[in-house]
Design a protein around this motif. Structure first.
Motif, PDB file in Angstrom:
ATOM      1  N   ASN A  66       0.834  -1.195   0.000  1.00 53.17           N
ATOM      2  CA  ASN A  66       0.000   0.000   0.000  1.00 53.17           C
ATOM      3  C   ASN A  66       0.876   1.255   0.000  1.00 53.17           C
ATOM      4  O   ASN A  66       0.631   2.199  -0.745  1.00 53.17           O
ATOM      5  CB  ASN A  66      -0.932  -0.018   1.213  1.00 53.17           C
ATOM      6  CG  ASN A  66      -2.031   0.994   1.112  1.00 53.17           C
ATOM      7  OD1 ASN A  66      -2.292   1.533   0.044  1.00 53.17           O
ATOM      8  ND2 ASN A  66      -2.680   1.261   2.218  1.00 53.17           N
ATOM      9  N   LEU A  67       1.903   1.262   0.842  1.00 57.77           N
ATOM     10  CA  LEU A  67       2.816   2.393   0.909  1.00 57.77           C
ATOM     11  C   LEU A  67       3.585   2.552  -0.393  1.00 57.77           C
ATOM     12  O   LEU A  67       3.709   3.663  -0.922  1.00 57.77           O
ATOM     13  CB  LEU A  67       3.795   2.216   2.081  1.00 57.77           C
ATOM     14  CG  LEU A  67       4.886   3.264   2.204  1.00 57.77           C
ATOM     15  CD1 LEU A  67       4.270   4.621   2.544  1.00 57.77           C
ATOM     16  CD2 LEU A  67       5.893   2.850   3.245  1.00 57.77           C
ATOM     17  N   ILE A  68       4.071   1.446  -0.932  1.00 55.66           N
ATOM     18  CA  ILE A  68       4.845   1.509  -2.175  1.00 55.66           C
ATOM     19  C   ILE A  68       3.969   1.988  -3.328  1.00 55.66           C
ATOM     20  O   ILE A  68       4.414   2.765  -4.170  1.00 55.66           O
ATOM     21  CB  ILE A  68       5.476   0.138  -2.470  1.00 55.66           C
ATOM     22  CG1 ILE A  68       6.581  -0.133  -1.452  1.00 55.66           C
ATOM     23  CG2 ILE A  68       6.024   0.065  -3.871  1.00 55.66           C
ATOM     24  CD1 ILE A  68       7.210  -1.487  -1.551  1.00 55.66           C
ATOM     25  N   SER A  69       2.721   1.539  -3.373  1.00 55.03           N
ATOM     26  CA  SER A  69       1.836   1.967  -4.462  1.00 55.03           C
ATOM     27  C   SER A  69       1.558   3.465  -4.395  1.00 55.03           C
ATOM     28  O   SER A  69       1.259   4.087  -5.404  1.00 55.03           O
ATOM     29  CB  SER A  69       0.530   1.180  -4.423  1.00 55.03           C
ATOM     30  OG  SER A  69      -0.215   1.518  -3.284  1.00 55.03           O
ATOM     31  N   ARG A  70       1.673   4.045  -3.219  1.00 54.47           N
ATOM     32  CA  ARG A  70       1.507   5.503  -3.105  1.00 54.47           C
ATOM     33  C   ARG A  70       2.798   6.240  -3.421  1.00 54.47           C
ATOM     34  O   ARG A  70       2.768   7.358  -3.936  1.00 54.47           O
ATOM     35  CB  ARG A  70       1.055   5.858  -1.694  1.00 54.47           C
ATOM     36  CG  ARG A  70      -0.346   5.422  -1.413  1.00 54.47           C
ATOM     37  CD  ARG A  70      -0.761   5.809  -0.026  1.00 54.47           C
ATOM     38  NE  ARG A  70      -2.093   5.309   0.260  1.00 54.47           N
ATOM     39  CZ  ARG A  70      -2.650   5.374   1.431  1.00 54.47           C
ATOM     40  NH1 ARG A  70      -2.009   5.910   2.442  1.00 54.47           N
ATOM     41  NH2 ARG A  70      -3.860   4.896   1.620  1.00 54.47           N
ATOM     42  N   LEU A  71       3.927   5.637  -3.097  1.00 56.30           N
ATOM     43  CA  LEU A  71       5.205   6.316  -3.294  1.00 56.30           C
ATOM     44  C   LEU A  71       5.710   6.254  -4.738  1.00 56.30           C
ATOM     45  O   LEU A  71       6.458   7.136  -5.168  1.00 56.30           O
ATOM     46  CB  LEU A  71       6.265   5.727  -2.353  1.00 56.30           C
ATOM     47  CG  LEU A  71       6.078   6.028  -0.873  1.00 56.30           C
ATOM     48  CD1 LEU A  71       7.169   5.361  -0.061  1.00 56.30           C
ATOM     49  CD2 LEU A  71       6.071   7.529  -0.628  1.00 56.30           C
ATOM     50  N   ILE A  72       5.324   5.250  -5.485  1.00 57.69           N
ATOM     51  CA  ILE A  72       5.811   5.109  -6.865  1.00 57.69           C
ATOM     52  C   ILE A  72       5.406   6.306  -7.727  1.00 57.69           C
ATOM     53  O   ILE A  72       6.254   6.887  -8.407  1.00 57.69           O
ATOM     54  CB  ILE A  72       5.355   3.767  -7.477  1.00 57.69           C
ATOM     55  CG1 ILE A  72       6.182   2.635  -6.868  1.00 57.69           C
ATOM     56  CG2 ILE A  72       5.504   3.761  -8.993  1.00 57.69           C
ATOM     57  CD1 ILE A  72       5.783   1.259  -7.316  1.00 57.69           C
ATOM     58  N   PRO A  73       4.142   6.745  -7.750  1.00 55.82           N
ATOM     59  CA  PRO A  73       3.800   7.920  -8.568  1.00 55.82           C
ATOM     60  C   PRO A  73       4.527   9.182  -8.115  1.00 55.82           C
ATOM     61  O   PRO A  73       4.913  10.014  -8.945  1.00 55.82           O
ATOM     62  CB  PRO A  73       2.289   8.074  -8.385  1.00 55.82           C
ATOM     63  CG  PRO A  73       1.803   6.760  -7.942  1.00 55.82           C
ATOM     64  CD  PRO A  73       2.930   6.137  -7.191  1.00 55.82           C
ATOM     65  N   ILE A  74       4.727   9.326  -6.803  1.00 56.28           N
ATOM     66  CA  ILE A  74       5.459  10.493  -6.302  1.00 56.28           C
ATOM     67  C   ILE A  74       6.896  10.459  -6.804  1.00 56.28           C
ATOM     68  O   ILE A  74       7.440  11.469  -7.262  1.00 56.28           O
ATOM     69  CB  ILE A  74       5.402  10.538  -4.761  1.00 56.28           C
ATOM     70  CG1 ILE A  74       3.959  10.775  -4.309  1.00 56.28           C
ATOM     71  CG2 ILE A  74       6.332  11.607  -4.204  1.00 56.28           C
ATOM     72  CD1 ILE A  74       3.762  10.610  -2.819  1.00 56.28           C
ATOM     73  N   GLY A  75       7.514   9.299  -6.733  1.00 57.85           N
ATOM     74  CA  GLY A  75       8.882   9.150  -7.222  1.00 57.85           C
ATOM     75  C   GLY A  75       8.986   9.398  -8.722  1.00 57.85           C
ATOM     76  O   GLY A  75       9.941  10.035  -9.191  1.00 57.85           O
ATOM     77  N   MET A  76       8.012   8.907  -9.479  1.00 59.17           N
ATOM     78  CA  MET A  76       8.028   9.133 -10.927  1.00 59.17           C
ATOM     79  C   MET A  76       7.870  10.616 -11.244  1.00 59.17           C
ATOM     80  O   MET A  76       8.532  11.139 -12.144  1.00 59.17           O
ATOM     81  CB  MET A  76       6.924   8.311 -11.598  1.00 59.17           C
ATOM     82  CG  MET A  76       7.198   6.823 -11.575  1.00 59.17           C
ATOM     83  SD  MET A  76       5.820   5.826 -12.177  1.00 59.17           S
ATOM     84  CE  MET A  76       5.679   6.365 -13.848  1.00 59.17           C
ATOM     85  N   GLY A  77       7.014  11.301 -10.504  1.00 62.23           N
ATOM     86  CA  GLY A  77       6.843  12.741 -10.711  1.00 62.23           C
ATOM     87  C   GLY A  77       8.102  13.510 -10.356  1.00 62.23           C
ATOM     88  O   GLY A  77       8.497  14.447 -11.073  1.00 62.23           O
ATOM     89  N   ALA A  78       8.756  13.119  -9.264  1.00 61.17           N
ATOM     90  CA  ALA A  78      10.004  13.783  -8.878  1.00 61.17           C
ATOM     91  C   ALA A  78      11.089  13.545  -9.921  1.00 61.17           C
ATOM     92  O   ALA A  78      11.869  14.454 -10.256  1.00 61.17           O
ATOM     93  CB  ALA A  78      10.457  13.275  -7.512  1.00 61.17           C
ATOM     94  N   TRP A  79      11.141  12.330 -10.466  1.00 61.90           N
ATOM     95  CA  TRP A  79      12.127  12.023 -11.510  1.00 61.90           C
ATOM     96  C   TRP A  79      11.874  12.882 -12.746  1.00 61.90           C
ATOM     97  O   TRP A  79      12.804  13.420 -13.338  1.00 61.90           O
ATOM     98  CB  TRP A  79      12.060  10.545 -11.861  1.00 61.90           C
ATOM     99  CG  TRP A  79      13.070  10.135 -12.882  1.00 61.90           C
ATOM    100  CD1 TRP A  79      12.891  10.040 -14.232  1.00 61.90           C
ATOM    101  CD2 TRP A  79      14.429   9.808 -12.638  1.00 61.90           C
ATOM    102  NE1 TRP A  79      14.046   9.657 -14.832  1.00 61.90           N
ATOM    103  CE2 TRP A  79      15.015   9.507 -13.874  1.00 61.90           C
ATOM    104  CE3 TRP A  79      15.198   9.733 -11.490  1.00 61.90           C
ATOM    105  CZ2 TRP A  79      16.340   9.135 -13.996  1.00 61.90           C
ATOM    106  CZ3 TRP A  79      16.527   9.358 -11.617  1.00 61.90           C
ATOM    107  CH2 TRP A  79      17.081   9.063 -12.856  1.00 61.90           C
ATOM    108  N   LYS A  80      10.624  12.999 -13.146  1.00 65.06           N
ATOM    109  CA  LYS A  80      10.273  13.815 -14.317  1.00 65.06           C
ATOM    110  C   LYS A  80      10.622  15.280 -14.069  1.00 65.06           C
ATOM    111  O   LYS A  80      11.172  15.957 -14.951  1.00 65.06           O
ATOM    112  CB  LYS A  80       8.770  13.661 -14.615  1.00 65.06           C
ATOM    113  CG  LYS A  80       8.305  14.427 -15.811  1.00 65.06           C
ATOM    114  CD  LYS A  80       8.882  13.860 -17.087  1.00 65.06           C
ATOM    115  CE  LYS A  80       8.289  14.576 -18.280  1.00 65.06           C
ATOM    116  NZ  LYS A  80       8.907  14.180 -19.517  1.00 65.06           N
TER     117      LYS A  80
END
Length: 100
Positions: A66-80
């Motif tokens: 659950n935590l990872i599924s929330r953090l993945i989009p945040i990480g992808m946005g930060a990478w972009k």
């Protein structure tokens, strides 16, 4: 009539045997990646399907997914965002270098 019935029965038996053989061959192919030793040193052993499957099972079993599924989009946005900023700064440096 009886020979037709026996022929159908034999045909169904042969089809069942064929499906059994195909299934066992498919299972052998599916298990094949799990048999080989790790290649490529430290990180090569990490990317084995068996180890990744074990890690994924641990994530699913726990509440970490659950935590990872929330953090993945945040990480992808930060990478972009970091990529866009790097491109902007590179263009800015190139423009300054061209001026003088």
């Amino acid at each position: 009539m009886r020979s037709t019935r026996e022929a159908r029965k034999r045909l169904l038996q042969l089809e069942a045997e064929l499906h059994r053989v195909e299934l066992s061959a498919s299972l052998y192919d599916i298990r094949a990646p799990f048999r080989g030793p790790g290649r490529g040193g430290f990180l090569g052993g990490l990317f084995q399907p068996a180890k990744l499957l074990t890690l994924a099972a641990g994530l699913v079993a726990g509440n970490k997914l659950n935590l990872i599924s929330r953090l993945i989009p945040i990480g992808m946005g930060a990478w972009k965002a970091a990529t866009v900023i790097r491109q902007f700064l590179a263009r800015r440096r190139a423009a300054r270098a061209a001026r003088g």
